[in-house]
Design an enzyme around this catalytic site. Structure first.
Site, PDB file in Angstrom:
ATOM      1  N   SER A 122       0.839  -1.211   0.000  1.00  0.00           N
ATOM      2  CA  SER A 122       0.000   0.000   0.000  1.00  0.00           C
ATOM      3  C   SER A 122       0.868   1.254   0.000  1.00  0.00           C
ATOM      4  O   SER A 122       0.622   2.203  -0.754  1.00  0.00           O
ATOM      5  CB  SER A 122      -0.910   0.041   1.229  1.00  0.00           C
ATOM      6  N   ASP A 165       5.943   3.084   6.885  1.00  0.00           N
ATOM      7  CA  ASP A 165       6.160   2.397   5.610  1.00  0.00           C
ATOM      8  C   ASP A 165       6.321   3.405   4.459  1.00  0.00           C
ATOM      9  O   ASP A 165       7.134   3.203   3.556  1.00  0.00           O
ATOM     10  CB  ASP A 165       5.032   1.401   5.328  1.00  0.00           C
TER      11      ASP A 165
END
Ligand code: MEV
Length: 373
Positions: A122, A165
């Site tokens: 993602s 992330d």
């Protein structure tokens, strides 16, 4: 016209999971040498999104009064759409002429049968889409600007995501990360728009620090074969957390202490030097990882969420049995575990235990930091 091709690396959390969701709490991540690629080419009166892995059905987008209009309501492209949306807002605020484009997404972050390893697809799709649009419109955002824009897109989809992330995928290498206050960012965006938020005070508390890889330790990654849902795990932990009872403060304090130790053990060296590391640095790093594993076990027990599954336990125990340190990477519940092994440890012995228990050794390296490619 030639397509613009942007790729973004996947990531692994090394330490500080769950705590890092609280603004200002430290974590450590690495970017890995597996990639997601976004190709962008200009189109005429509508845009489209394609990906063999995500969906067979392309999604068409057009531009409406209040943002993008999609040709269907539910789609696996939330992050891509959020990235286009935030970029379109920036484009309009900068007074640039609107254009359309087609995006083609190819993910190298899953196994050949399409199962996710949990390497942050993602974040990678968000970062790569932002990078491609940055070049398309000539925003000239720079590394920090791309992180910030990708972060605004991310929290439009996942309101509580730490963005570790996103930072790892944008910056590469080993990083220390503290998250911004996402409520403040959303409020600032709603009040001022996207352009004024970039580089503004709304990001205070955010920290992205380059760390040096541990010189005397090998990083190994084991895959449990079970994809986990970060969203489900994170909301389970938050439901099971009573912020008033002090246990959570205790967790945050203990996590901060061990991640800051790891951070110290991996302290960035002056540019251009390869420092001979003291053995104690590696000992400190190993100890920090082991403590972090115990903290996550306790967090899981307290909140009733299985962070360390049976297979993750076997993976980590096999590593500790050979004098290495290990823990689940990311939200746990499956996906990957990471191991730091000192030189001379019986890694082959550990891998035999993994193999007997269907734990796959992923041969993954670190994607070099931005500017060192
Ligand atoms: C999941 O990859 C890591 C967590 O810390 C959540 C987050 O950082 O957003 C559990």
């Amino acid at each position: 016209t030639r397509a613009i091709v942007a790729r973004a690396p996947g990531k692994l959390f090394v330490a500080g999971e769950y705590a890092v969701v609280s603004p200002g709490e430290p974590s450590v991540l690495i970017a890995v040498d597996r990639y997601l690629t976004v190709s962008l080419s200009e189109s005429v009166d509508a845009g489209s999104i394609h990906s063999p892995e995500y969906s067979r059905m392309p999604v068409r987008w057009t531009r409406g009064q209040d943002g993008l209009t999609l040709d269907r309501e539910h789609h696996p492209y939330d992050y891509v759409i959020a990235a286009i949306e935030v970029s379109e807002r920036l484009r309009a605020e900068r007074g640039l002429r609107p254009r359309f484009f087609d995006l083609f997404i190819e993910s190298g972050l899953d196994d050949p049968s399409g199962r996710k390893f949990g390497l942050g697809s993602s974040a990678a799709v968000t970062v790569a889409t932002i990078a491609a649009i940055d070049r398309f419109y000539g925003f000239d955002l720079g590394t920090r600007g791309r992180y910030e824009l990708a972060m605004l897109a991310t929290i439009a989809v996942a309101p509580h995501a730490s963005g570790g992330d996103v930072a790892a995928s944008t910056y590469g290498g080993w990083i220390g990360y503290r998250s911004p206050d996402r409520d403040r960012l959303r409020a600032a965006r709603a009040e001022h728009g996207v352009a004024p938020v970039l580089g503004s005070d709304a990001w205070r508390g955010t920290e992205i620090t380059r760390l040096a890889p541990p010189a005397g330790l090998d990083l190994l990654v084991g895959w449990t074969g079970h994809p986990a849902s970060t969203e489900r795990l994170v909301s389970g932990v938050s439901r099971g957390t009573d912020v008033a009872d002090g246990a959570h403060t205790g967790f945050l304090d203990a996590s901060r202490a061990c991640v800051e130790d790891l951070w110290r053990a991996l302290a960035a060296s002056p540019p251009g030097t390869t420092p001979p590391r003291a053995a104690s640095d590696d000992a400190l790093a190993l100890d920090a990882i082991r403590r972090n594993r115990r903290l996550l076990q306790a967090l899981g027990a307290r909140t009733g969420v299985t962070i360390e599954t049976d297979r993750l336990r076997i993976l980590c125990d096999a590593a500790e049995a050979i004098g290495a340190a290990a823990k689940p990477s990311g939200a746990g519940g499956g996906d990957c575990g990471i191991v730091l092994a000192p030189a001379g440890a019986d890694v082959a012995g550990m891998l035999r235990v993994w193999e007997t228990n269907d734990i796959r050794h992923l041969t993954i390296g670190v994607h070099p930091p931005e500017g060192e490619h």
